[in-house]
Design an enzyme around this catalytic site. Sequence first.
Site, PDB file in Angstrom:
ATOM      1  CG  ASP A 178      -1.841  -1.152   1.292  1.00 35.43           C
ATOM      2  OD1 ASP A 178      -2.175  -1.684   0.224  1.00 35.43           O
ATOM      3  OD2 ASP A 178      -2.235  -1.538   2.417  1.00 35.43           O
TER       4      ASP A 178
HETATM    5  N1  URA Z   1      -1.135  -6.009   3.771  1.00 39.64           N
HETATM    6  C1  URA Z   1      -1.636  -4.767   3.799  1.00 39.64           C
HETATM    7  O1  URA Z   1      -2.672  -4.529   4.379  1.00 39.64           O
HETATM    8  N2  URA Z   1      -0.965  -3.797   3.160  1.00 39.64           N
HETATM    9  C2  URA Z   1       0.196  -4.001   2.519  1.00 39.64           C
HETATM   10  O2  URA Z   1       0.772  -3.062   1.978  1.00 39.64           O
HETATM   11  C3  URA Z   1       0.717  -5.298   2.505  1.00 39.64           C
HETATM   12  C4  URA Z   1       0.024  -6.294   3.135  1.00 39.64           C
END
Ligand code: URA
Length: 237
Positions: A105
């Site tokens: 993310d």
């Molecule tokens: N899980 C998440 O919620 N975000 C990420 O960036 C990676 C794994």
Amino acid sequence: MALERLDKVLATGALSRKEVKTLVRKGRVLVNGQPAVSSDIKIDPETADICVDSEPFSYKRYVYIMLNKPAGVVSASNSGREKTVVDLVPETLQRSGLFPAGRLDKDTTGFVLLTDDGAFAHRILSPKNHIQKTYLATLSQCPDEESLNQLREGLTLRDGTKLLPAIVERMPKSETQVCIKICEGKYHQIKRMFAAVGNPVTALHRTHMGDLELDAALSPGQCREISQEERKQIADF
Ligand code: URA
């Protein structure tokens, strides 16, 4: 291996195609001991003996790069006006077709693998191959054992998505931090897992892919190529 244009092969290194053309014109590129007559001649990159300015050129079919992703950068190859993980790769390591093998993310930090090897990326991301990705998650509050056990057993999210069991351990020095290993990569997976047990994630950092740990010498935004041995620590395919 299929024949490739000389300029395409040499441009997988630090040189641009334009630079290759100039070097060839000046007779500074030898192929099997003879000056290359043109930058568009076809060669077998696996077997041809190439020298640039008397230095042997070692051809790498694919490139594998470890990046310490900072927050605020998107895990994509190009994203309109937003800065991407590929934008952080220096010119010398750039290749066409470079992409992040798995997304973090925008606000998640840590280990992103960038490659142009689509088959390798596909295999390390497939849950069938059980390649674990390890994260340090900071939670809103100290988690109780029951909620951690729910994640360990394999949670079903509110929308009915069934998740594989995760490995979750408390971090010894912080009441609100846990180390969590998963081998799936569903959308916002870890955030949704902890939200489902009523303990939202406040920060997330990926520390490992497979057994390969993010190099502590890389500051956020920095990257480096990984060796073949290191690639095998991610997955020995
Ligand atoms: N899980 C998440 O919620 N975000 C990420 O960036 C990676 C794994």
